[in-house]
Design a protein around this motif. Structure first.
Motif, PDB file in Angstrom:
ATOM      1  N   UNK A   4       0.885  -1.164   0.000  1.00 21.82           N
ATOM      2  CA  UNK A   4       0.000   0.000   0.000  1.00 21.82           C
ATOM      3  C   UNK A   4       0.922   1.214   0.000  1.00 21.82           C
ATOM      4  N   UNK A   5       0.810   2.021  -1.059  1.00 24.85           N
ATOM      5  CA  UNK A   5       1.739   3.131  -1.268  1.00 24.85           C
ATOM      6  C   UNK A   5       1.065   4.474  -1.001  1.00 24.85           C
ATOM      7  N   UNK A   6       1.765   5.318  -0.254  1.00 20.41           N
ATOM      8  CA  UNK A   6       1.240   6.640   0.094  1.00 20.41           C
ATOM      9  C   UNK A   6       2.254   7.694  -0.351  1.00 20.41           C
ATOM     10  N   UNK A   7       1.773   8.690  -1.052  1.00 21.11           N
ATOM     11  CA  UNK A   7       2.607   9.802  -1.504  1.00 21.11           C
ATOM     12  C   UNK A   7       2.066  11.078  -0.882  1.00 21.11           C
ATOM     13  N   UNK A   8       2.935  11.848  -0.234  1.00 23.61           N
ATOM     14  CA  UNK A   8       2.523  13.093   0.427  1.00 23.61           C
ATOM     15  C   UNK A   8       3.288  14.265  -0.166  1.00 23.61           C
ATOM     16  N   UNK A   9       2.597  15.376  -0.353  1.00 25.27           N
ATOM     17  CA  UNK A   9       3.263  16.544  -0.909  1.00 25.27           C
ATOM     18  C   UNK A   9       2.644  17.832  -0.378  1.00 25.27           C
ATOM     19  N   UNK A  10       3.487  18.842  -0.297  1.00 25.77           N
ATOM     20  CA  UNK A  10       3.040  20.153   0.144  1.00 25.77           C
ATOM     21  C   UNK A  10       4.154  21.155  -0.075  1.00 25.77           C
ATOM     22  N   UNK A  20       3.630  13.092   7.751  1.00 27.52           N
ATOM     23  CA  UNK A  20       4.294  11.894   7.241  1.00 27.52           C
ATOM     24  C   UNK A  20       4.812  11.032   8.385  1.00 27.52           C
ATOM     25  N   UNK A  21       5.490  11.661   9.330  1.00 24.75           N
ATOM     26  CA  UNK A  21       6.039  10.905  10.461  1.00 24.75           C
ATOM     27  C   UNK A  21       4.916  10.312  11.318  1.00 24.75           C
ATOM     28  N   UNK A  22       3.804  11.031  11.437  1.00 23.63           N
ATOM     29  CA  UNK A  22       2.669  10.508  12.219  1.00 23.63           C
ATOM     30  C   UNK A  22       2.089   9.265  11.556  1.00 23.63           C
ATOM     31  N   UNK A  23       1.918   9.303  10.237  1.00 21.98           N
ATOM     32  CA  UNK A  23       1.398   8.128   9.532  1.00 21.98           C
ATOM     33  C   UNK A  23       2.385   6.969   9.620  1.00 21.98           C
ATOM     34  N   UNK A  37      10.614   7.686   3.122  1.00 21.33           N
ATOM     35  CA  UNK A  37      11.698   8.614   2.811  1.00 21.33           C
ATOM     36  C   UNK A  37      11.084   9.977   2.512  1.00 21.33           C
ATOM     37  N   UNK A  38      11.821  11.041   2.858  1.00 18.27           N
ATOM     38  CA  UNK A  38      11.381  12.413   2.597  1.00 18.27           C
ATOM     39  C   UNK A  38      12.374  13.083   1.652  1.00 18.27           C
ATOM     40  N   UNK A  39      11.862  14.003   0.843  1.00 18.59           N
ATOM     41  CA  UNK A  39      12.732  14.878   0.058  1.00 18.59           C
ATOM     42  C   UNK A  39      12.291  16.302   0.349  1.00 18.59           C
ATOM     43  N   UNK A  40      13.241  17.128   0.736  1.00 21.70           N
ATOM     44  CA  UNK A  40      12.891  18.478   1.169  1.00 21.70           C
ATOM     45  C   UNK A  40      13.179  19.556   0.143  1.00 21.70           C
ATOM     46  N   UNK A  41      14.108  19.354  -0.767  1.00 22.96           N
ATOM     47  CA  UNK A  41      14.382  20.336  -1.803  1.00 22.96           C
ATOM     48  C   UNK A  41      14.595  21.720  -1.234  1.00 22.96           C
TER      49      UNK A  41
END
Length: 192
Positions: A4-10, A20-23, A37-41
């Motif tokens: 089950x894949x979840x993608x988060x963006x903002x 993200x960390x809560x989920x 994994x997170x990407x912060x750019x």
């Protein structure tokens, strides 16, 4: 469990890292095998922030492949459309907070602002379930992520993660007044 894949963006400063960390921790409390994994750019300069979370026993990479997200979570309208177009699989679910943090191209009149109707039209063609959330009386706009998290919990959009798992994850990550204020926003949305 199947993948089950979840993608988060903002946009930087909206709280993608916290949701993200809560989920991730809620999934861990629920006993899921989970990778993230997170990407912060350029998050500190208003750039996008992206997180990937993958649940399942046979997952070997934390990155969600393009077009393979079961659930996309966005804290802003432009990023919601981008996530639906690039990361969500057909018949996936999109949850987004209905606000706009204008990208530079919109501010410079080089692109138009994304409208909620565009997201609906695009998603309907691919059978994507769209859940738009907004709460006008937030004490702090940085708590928009808690409204979205509560909606995910209320609708049980992530398999086998229930309210107790989300509450345990929030208690892992926040203390004192921060936990009380965020829990109040979360509970209000659950009740509403």
């Amino acid at each position: 469990m199947n993948a089950f894949n979840i993608y988060l963006t903002g946009v930087g400063g909206q709280g993608i890292g916290l949701i993200s960390e809560t989920i991730l921790r809620a999934a861990d409390h629920a006993g899921h095998a989970v990778k993230s994994v997170d990407t912060h750019g350029l998050a500190q300069r208003g750039g996008i922030v992206v997180s990937h979370i993958r649940l399942g026993d046979d997952i070997f990479s934390p990155l969600v492949p393009d077009g393979q997200a079961d659930l996309a979570i966005a804290l802003e309208r432009h990023e919601a459309l981008r996530a639906a177009a690039t990361m969500l699989k057909a018949k996936g679910a999109l949850v987004y907070y209905d606000t706009v943090w204008q990208p530079l191209s919109v501010r410079l009149n080089q692109a138009s602002q994304t409208r909620a109707a565009e997201i609906e039209t695009f998603s309907e063609k691919r059978g994507i379930q769209v859940i738009s959330v907004f709460q006008a009386d937030l004490p702090d706009i940085r708590m928009q992520n808690m409204v979205v998290l509560a909606e995910i919990c209320r609708r049980q959009l992530i398999p086998n993660i229930d309210l107790s798992h989300y509450r345990a994850a929030m208690a892992d990550l926040m203390v004192g007044a921060m936990l009380e204020k965020n829990s109040a926003v979360f509970d209000k949305r659950l009740a509403g």
